[in-house]
Structure formats: C-alpha cells, structure tokens
Design an enzyme around this catalytic site. Sequence first.
Site, PDB file in Angstrom:
ATOM      1  N   ASN A  11       0.860  -1.188   0.000  1.00  0.00           N
ATOM      2  CA  ASN A  11       0.000   0.000   0.000  1.00  0.00           C
ATOM      3  C   ASN A  11       0.893   1.232   0.000  1.00  0.00           C
ATOM      4  O   ASN A  11       1.507   1.555   1.013  1.00  0.00           O
ATOM      5  CB  ASN A  11      -0.882  -0.052   1.263  1.00  0.00           C
ATOM      6  CG  ASN A  11      -1.694   1.209   1.475  1.00  0.00           C
ATOM      7  OD1 ASN A  11      -1.779   2.067   0.583  1.00  0.00           O
ATOM      8  ND2 ASN A  11      -2.299   1.321   2.651  1.00  0.00           N
ATOM      9  N   LYS A  13      -0.019   4.250  -0.209  1.00  0.00           N
ATOM     10  CA  LYS A  13      -0.681   5.414   0.422  1.00  0.00           C
ATOM     11  C   LYS A  13      -0.500   6.655  -0.468  1.00  0.00           C
ATOM     12  O   LYS A  13      -0.504   6.524  -1.683  1.00  0.00           O
ATOM     13  CB  LYS A  13      -0.157   5.607   1.847  1.00  0.00           C
ATOM     14  CG  LYS A  13      -0.249   4.310   2.665  1.00  0.00           C
ATOM     15  CD  LYS A  13       0.026   4.492   4.124  1.00  0.00           C
ATOM     16  CE  LYS A  13      -0.111   3.135   4.826  1.00  0.00           C
ATOM     17  NZ  LYS A  13       0.037   3.229   6.275  1.00  0.00           N
ATOM     18  N   HIS A  98      -9.357   1.005   5.193  1.00  0.00           N
ATOM     19  CA  HIS A  98      -8.076   1.194   5.886  1.00  0.00           C
ATOM     20  C   HIS A  98      -8.295   2.154   7.057  1.00  0.00           C
ATOM     21  O   HIS A  98      -9.106   3.068   6.972  1.00  0.00           O
ATOM     22  CB  HIS A  98      -7.039   1.757   4.910  1.00  0.00           C
ATOM     23  CG  HIS A  98      -5.655   1.771   5.479  1.00  0.00           C
ATOM     24  ND1 HIS A  98      -5.236   2.737   6.367  1.00  0.00           N
ATOM     25  CD2 HIS A  98      -4.612   0.919   5.312  1.00  0.00           C
ATOM     26  CE1 HIS A  98      -3.983   2.470   6.711  1.00  0.00           C
ATOM     27  NE2 HIS A  98      -3.585   1.383   6.091  1.00  0.00           N
ATOM     28  N   GLU A 100      -6.711   4.581   8.074  1.00  0.00           N
ATOM     29  CA  GLU A 100      -6.524   5.998   7.744  1.00  0.00           C
ATOM     30  C   GLU A 100      -7.762   6.578   7.083  1.00  0.00           C
ATOM     31  O   GLU A 100      -8.073   7.753   7.246  1.00  0.00           O
ATOM     32  CB  GLU A 100      -5.261   6.165   6.875  1.00  0.00           C
ATOM     33  CG  GLU A 100      -4.001   5.931   7.710  1.00  0.00           C
ATOM     34  CD  GLU A 100      -2.812   5.374   6.955  1.00  0.00           C
ATOM     35  OE1 GLU A 100      -2.790   5.427   5.710  1.00  0.00           O
ATOM     36  OE2 GLU A 100      -1.885   4.869   7.634  1.00  0.00           O
ATOM     37  N   GLU A 168      -5.053  -5.112  10.691  1.00  0.00           N
ATOM     38  CA  GLU A 168      -4.032  -4.088  10.910  1.00  0.00           C
ATOM     39  C   GLU A 168      -4.336  -3.335  12.196  1.00  0.00           C
ATOM     40  O   GLU A 168      -5.163  -2.407  12.199  1.00  0.00           O
ATOM     41  CB  GLU A 168      -4.030  -3.091   9.746  1.00  0.00           C
ATOM     42  CG  GLU A 168      -3.751  -3.721   8.401  1.00  0.00           C
ATOM     43  CD  GLU A 168      -3.189  -2.695   7.421  1.00  0.00           C
ATOM     44  OE1 GLU A 168      -2.084  -2.911   6.947  1.00  0.00           O
ATOM     45  OE2 GLU A 168      -3.853  -1.676   7.176  1.00  0.00           O
ATOM     46  N   GLY A 174       2.822   2.029  10.832  1.00  0.00           N
ATOM     47  CA  GLY A 174       3.818   3.090  10.716  1.00  0.00           C
ATOM     48  C   GLY A 174       4.556   3.413  12.006  1.00  0.00           C
ATOM     49  O   GLY A 174       5.197   4.465  12.105  1.00  0.00           O
ATOM     50  N   SER A 213       3.688  -2.314  10.270  1.00  0.00           N
ATOM     51  CA  SER A 213       5.133  -2.391  10.515  1.00  0.00           C
ATOM     52  C   SER A 213       5.762  -3.716  10.107  1.00  0.00           C
ATOM     53  O   SER A 213       6.700  -4.190  10.755  1.00  0.00           O
ATOM     54  CB  SER A 213       5.436  -2.070  11.986  1.00  0.00           C
ATOM     55  OG  SER A 213       5.067  -0.727  12.277  1.00  0.00           O
TER      56      SER A 213
END
Length: 251
Positions: A11, A13, A98, A100, A168, A174, A213
Amino acid sequence: MTARRPLVAGNWKMNGLSTSAAELERMIDAAGPVASAGVELMIFPPATLIARLAARAAGTPISIGGQDCHARPSGAHTGDIAAEMLADAGAHAVILGHSERRTDHGETDAVVRAKAEAAHRAGLVRVVCVGETLAERAAGRAVAVVARQLEGSVPDGATGYDLVIAYEPVWAIGTGHVPTAADILEMHAAMRALLRQRFGGEADAIRLLYGGSVKPDNARTLLTLTDVDGALVGGASLKAADFLAIAAAYV
Ligand code: PGA
C-alpha cells in the site's frame, strides 16, 4: 484445510509520482523467485498512477489495485472514484476501510460494506481492513472490536476469490511496533472462526493478511504464523528490495 496462496500487498498510500514507475520496474525485474514460489504480489499506488502502472504490470507477476472507491458507479461525487473507474484503469483489486480512511474520512463499517459491494459489482478483489486502537486493546476489547468491524464491513456472499481481510492494529501502522505472535494467532483464529460462522467452508479459502510495521527483518516470524496468509505492507513496500525481501518469507 484449503491451501491458500500467500499474498503480499504493498500500500503506497499518498506516495508516488511518475518517477515511481522505476520502482515498479525494479519489482517486476526481481519478482521471479517469489512468484515461482507461488506468492501473489499486488501494489496499490495512488490513483494517479493506477492506469500507468497497470499497463506496465500487465502480464507480470504483479497486479495493481486502488486504495479506495466510491459506492456508486457514477454521479455527482466530486473527487471520488468509482470501482468501475478503477477496473477501467486496469486495477484488479481495491483496499477498503483502511484505518486511515476510517479516521480521516469518517468511514463507518456500513460505508465500507457498501464500497465492498460496489467493488464486487466492478469485478475487483476487495481487501477489507480491520483493526483495533491501542486503547481498545488495553481495555481487552481487541477481538470484540475486530469482530464487529468484520461483521459490519464484509458483505454477504463473499468468497476466497473476491475477498481478502487485512488485520491491521491501528497502533502498529507506521510505528515500528508489532503485536506478539500470541496476539496475532488469537486474532486470526477469531477472524477465521467468525468467517466460518458466516460463510461455512468457503471461509477456509479467504486469505487473512497481517499489516502494521511489516519489515524484511520481522516478515518470516509474522507471515509464517498459523492463519496468516500474507501481509499488507505500507512503508516497506515503497522500495522494491524491501517489498520482495518481505515476500521472500514464503520462499
Ligand atoms: P506500515 O503500514 O507497513 O507502514 O506500518 C501498513 C498499512 O497501513 O497498510
């Protein structure tokens, strides 16, 4: 148990300009051993690069997907992209829900489910993301939260061909932090059990990815756990060498 083909998905992003085509080129050049070992590879670039990268990736071991889609096929939705448009640009899959997007755009489980239905209508594989926050894990609610997200975000009638789930944990994305093996095993077993309740034997064909990660140095540990069928990789998917080193966990 049904054999599930490992899937390693990158991904990107909101990263990537036209120069990023060179990184895809490096991935294609070096993907041979991983592809021969049976690993499926997907890259999810920003929307601006989908058509270009999909054209380049056609006929190679890497397929291209989108990072989001709208639930409607067309209409007055400024700035949005329909699943049909992703498919038309050459995408084979789409990431939905996701964390985000859930956070930045307020996407609820119902919204994610509608998008997942749209993606199916357009013939795209849906990679539906779920995961708890640190506060939810600390409160002992991680499995319950993910169960609710799965229930609400995954449409009826899903199969191993058209649905992938990515677990996730929000706090692992991250950050360099990853859950313990025991926590991943517990979550993936719980997800598999929930999918069995809903989809019966077909649940054994649905791939469950871990994301958050994942790096070359932890990939083998994370990706060879029971019921972990691959990875959704963010930062480490931006470099061909790292992305393929992660996929090499299955070689
Ligand atoms: P990360 O992102 O690998 O950079 O933690 C994972 C993701 O958000 O899919």
